[in-house]
Design a protein around this motif. Structure first.
Motif: not given
Ligand code: C5P
Length: 313
Positions: A278-300
């Motif tokens: 689902s879209e909600a799951q995709a957004i949650a996963v994106q947020q989790q990985v963004r938090t885990q790898i807080p590199d501004p060069q990593l785009k989602f």
């Protein structure tokens, strides 16, 4: 002056297996390709300059003959010189939304859009298979970009068989800005390391292809079985790209630790995608990985499977 606006979706590979060498120096492949809604917009306008002109809002995209979209227009001009003379040149404006040099066929999709657009602009009346034959001369995955959806691609990647189209799966794409992988390098390195596994005789290639066609992923696609699709995705080029680019391997590991159906590198990378219900799951996963790898060069990007290839808007 007549003009057309076209939508050119990105693609991901759900499967990429390198079978062997081909006499033309390319590789014999079996791939399963999937279009996603993240798309570039291509504006095509007839001009009376007898020139092909390209402009793009992305600084990394070349606007000269090295751009596949330019070469697509040139191929149409060379194939239909009378029409080129009658209609004059063409102005191509690319609005880039698909990350560049990412393994998402952004450049290939732009070229596919130019072929479809010039067919309309010059009233050539070419059929989709005829456009795909021309597309195959420009690049291995451009024929798929013309028709899009879900397809199994063999040969160099240009021979297509449509599969049951999928549309209700969500995708998180992630790419480091600073990493780009050369596709020829990835294939050459694979050849150096795995040549002894290559099958190049026609019956051998046919049987490997049939194995994929009747295999778990194609069955899962036919039954829209999302969990099985997520489990069956595969890309041989990960074996080359991950050791050379550990950040990409770590990115996949970060996705794999989340609640996703599956995760993989697309094409020759470096984009890694994760499949979600689902879209909600995709957004949650994106947020989790963004938090885990807080590199501004990593785009989602969060996007969705689509049944469509090039569309005229
Ligand atoms: O066809 P395309 O221009 O997209 O291919 C880019 C590069 O990928 C080729 O130059 C080749 O090195 C490699 N390739 C390959 N076998 C294929 C497709 C691509 O070796 N079937």
């Amino acid at each position: 002056m007549q003009s057309y606006s076209l939508i050119a979706p990105a693609k991901i590979n759900l499967y990429l297996e390198i079978i062997g060498d081909r006499p033309d120096g390319f590789h014999e492949l079996v791939m399963i390709m999937q279009s996603v809604s993240l798309a570039d917009r291509i504006e095509l306008q007839a001009s009376d300059t007898q020139k092909i002109q390209i402009s793009c809002d992305h600084p990394q995209v070349p606007t000269d003959k090295t751009n596949l979209a330019y070469r697509a227009a040139q191929l149409m001009g060379d194939t239909f010189p009378q029409m080129y003379a009658n209609y004059g040149g063409v102005k191509i404006t690319i609005e880039k939304n698909i990350p560049v040099a990412a393994g998402l066929a952004g450049g290939s999709g732009n070229a596919a859009a130019v072929l479809v657009g010039i067919n309309l602009l010059w009233k050539l009346g070419l059929t989709q298979p005829e456009l795909q034959d021309l597309a195959g001369e420009l690049g291995s995955d451009i024929p798929f970009c013309v028709s899009g959806g879900t397809a199994i691609a063999t040969g160099r990647g240009e021979q297509l068989d449509d599969l049951q189209p999928l549309s209700n799966m969500w995708v998180v794409l992630a790419k480091y800005d600073q990493i780009s992988v050369s596709t020829p390098w990835a294939y050459q390195t694979y050849r150096q390391q795995y040549r002894d596994t290559y099958v190049s005789d026609t019956p051998g290639v046919k049987s490997r292809t049939e194995k994929v066609s009747s295999g778990a992923l194609v069955k899962a696609i036919a039954h829209h079985h999302h969990v099985e699709i997520g489990k069956s995705i595969h890309n041989d080029l990960e074996k080359i790209v991950f050791p050379a680019y550990p950040l990409v391997a770590e990115l996949k590991a970060a996705f794999a630790a989340q609640d996703v159906l599956g995760t993989m590198m697309s094409g020759s990378g470096p984009t890694v995608f994760a499949l979600c219900e689902s879209e909600a799951q995709a957004i949650a996963v994106q947020q989790q990985v963004r938090t885990q790898i807080p590199d501004p060069q990593l785009k989602f990007w969060v996007t969705k499977f689509t049944k469509k290839g090039i569309q005229v808007k």
